[in-house]
Each structure stands twice: as structure tokens, then as C-alpha cells.
Design a protein around this motif. Structure first.
Motif, PDB file in Angstrom:
ATOM      1  N   GLY A   1       0.813  -1.202   0.000  1.00 22.29           N
ATOM      2  CA  GLY A   1       0.000   0.000   0.000  1.00 22.29           C
ATOM      3  C   GLY A   1       0.848   1.255   0.000  1.00 22.29           C
ATOM      4  O   GLY A   1       2.068   1.204  -0.084  1.00 22.29           O
ATOM      5  N   ILE A   2       0.206   2.391   0.132  1.00 21.33           N
ATOM      6  CA  ILE A   2       0.908   3.669   0.143  1.00 21.33           C
ATOM      7  C   ILE A   2       1.306   3.978   1.568  1.00 21.33           C
ATOM      8  O   ILE A   2       0.492   3.921   2.487  1.00 21.33           O
ATOM      9  N   TRP A   3       2.585   4.319   1.773  1.00 17.23           N
ATOM     10  CA  TRP A   3       3.043   4.634   3.117  1.00 17.23           C
ATOM     11  C   TRP A   3       3.060   6.134   3.308  1.00 17.23           C
ATOM     12  O   TRP A   3       3.441   6.901   2.425  1.00 17.23           O
ATOM     13  N   SER A   4       2.618   6.560   4.455  1.00 22.16           N
ATOM     14  CA  SER A   4       2.661   7.954   4.833  1.00 22.16           C
ATOM     15  C   SER A   4       2.825   8.009   6.346  1.00 22.16           C
ATOM     16  O   SER A   4       2.281   7.162   7.059  1.00 22.16           O
ATOM     17  N   PRO A   5       3.549   8.961   6.875  1.00 28.14           N
ATOM     18  CA  PRO A   5       3.679   9.044   8.332  1.00 28.14           C
ATOM     19  C   PRO A   5       2.345   9.323   9.009  1.00 28.14           C
ATOM     20  O   PRO A   5       2.170   9.040  10.184  1.00 28.14           O
ATOM     21  N   LEU A   6       1.388   9.860   8.271  1.00 35.32           N
ATOM     22  CA  LEU A   6       0.081  10.147   8.855  1.00 35.32           C
ATOM     23  C   LEU A   6      -0.780   8.898   8.995  1.00 35.32           C
ATOM     24  O   LEU A   6      -1.815   8.931   9.655  1.00 35.32           O
ATOM     25  N   HIS A   7      -0.367   7.789   8.364  1.00 32.43           N
ATOM     26  CA  HIS A   7      -1.120   6.546   8.495  1.00 32.43           C
ATOM     27  C   HIS A   7      -0.764   5.778   9.762  1.00 32.43           C
ATOM     28  O   HIS A   7      -1.377   4.769  10.057  1.00 32.43           O
ATOM     29  N   GLN A   8       0.251   6.208  10.469  1.00 25.87           N
ATOM     30  CA  GLN A   8       0.676   5.556  11.701  1.00 25.87           C
ATOM     31  C   GLN A   8      -0.204   6.022  12.865  1.00 25.87           C
ATOM     32  O   GLN A   8      -0.691   7.145  12.851  1.00 25.87           O
ATOM     33  N   PRO A   9      -0.393   5.175  13.878  1.00 23.78           N
ATOM     34  CA  PRO A   9      -1.108   5.642  15.071  1.00 23.78           C
ATOM     35  C   PRO A   9      -0.326   6.769  15.734  1.00 23.78           C
ATOM     36  O   PRO A   9       0.902   6.855  15.611  1.00 23.78           O
ATOM     37  N   LYS A  10      -1.019   7.631  16.455  1.00 23.48           N
ATOM     38  CA  LYS A  10      -0.378   8.821  17.026  1.00 23.48           C
ATOM     39  C   LYS A  10       0.754   8.464  17.979  1.00 23.48           C
ATOM     40  O   LYS A  10       1.741   9.186  18.064  1.00 23.48           O
TER      41      LYS A  10
END
Length: 143
Positions: free
Chosen positions: A128-137
């Protein structure tokens, strides 16, 4: 609990399983009396077009006698639509015309584009597409 595969239809790709040549038809249009068609008329009378046609059995060659300047029309098999590429061969000798036939019959018919990426793929990414915003806080990096 058993793992089940996701049902998905396969994508047809040229070269996987069977190969279909992209150039399906070449049309040669020339004028019987015009001076700009001299090279194409020499090609037709010399018999070299027969050698080219026998070396490319998957391609249909069509010869049309029309008024006007000579041209080569290449018909390609592309996905949903068929594409045409018209090449003007006025005042060109027969050896250059043979080079044009060989060059354009080996093309795919797709538009030329500049590739700005290292990898070009038809498939989606497995991860999938990785983004730092997809990580839990709690697992994000603090800047």
C-alpha cells in the motif's frame, strides 16, 4: 480459521502466455505518376517488399494507389482502441523507406512518454501507500 484467497481476475498482458505483435497492418499509399513517390515505386518494383512481408508474417501489408504524396500508415493493436501512425515518405529513397518500415513496425503504438520514476509498474503495491500520517499517534515521530 482457514485463510481464503481474495478472488481476482487476471490482467491480460502481452508476452505472458501468448504474444500478439502490436503492429497488425501496414498500408503503403503512393501516386503512380508523382515525382515524390519515386522511392516507394522503386521499392514495389524491386521485389524487396516481398522479402519484408515474408519476414513479418504476422503483419498485413496493403498497397493503395492514390493521388498525392506517398505515406506509410501503421495500424497498431492497443488495449481498447486501435491506433494509427502516419509517416510521410515523400522524396525518400527506397532504403530509407525500408528503415522506416522496420522502425515503426517494431513499435508498440503507444504514445512516447518520459519516465521520471525508477520503477514503472502496472500492479498495485503489495504494502500500500506509506505515509507518516497513516501511523497511530503513539508511533509517529515527533519533530
Amino acid at each position: 480459521m482457514p485463510v481464503k484467497a481474495i478472488a481476482r481476475t487476471s490482467i491480460a498482458r502481452n508476452g505472458v502466455g501468448a504474444y500478439i505483435h502490436p503492429c497488425k497492418k501496414i498500408t503503403l499509399e503512393y501516386c503512380n505518376w508523382g515525382g515524390s513517390s519515386e522511392g516507394l515505386r522503386q521499392l514495389l518494383t524491386s521485389g524487396e517488399l516481398n522479402k519484408i512481408a515474408s519476414s513479418k508474417p504476422q503483419t498485413i501489408f496493403e498497397i493503395r494507389k492514390r493521388t498525392g504524396h506517398p505515406k506509410l500508415i501503421f495500424h497498431y493493436n492497443n488495449s481498447d482502441k486501435s491506433t494509427k501512425n502516419v509517416v510521410d515518405v515523400r522524396n525518400i529513397d527506397k532504403f530509407k523507406i525500408i528503415e522506416k518500415i522496420n522502425e515503426f513496425s517494431q513499435r508498440s503504438g503507444n504514445e512516447l512518454f518520459k519516465c521520471n520514476h525508477k520503477v514503472v509498474s502496472n500492479n498495485e503495491s503489495v504494502r500500500g501507500i506509506w505515509s507518516p500520517l497513516h501511523q497511530p499517534k503513539g508511533h509517529r515521530y515527533n519533530i
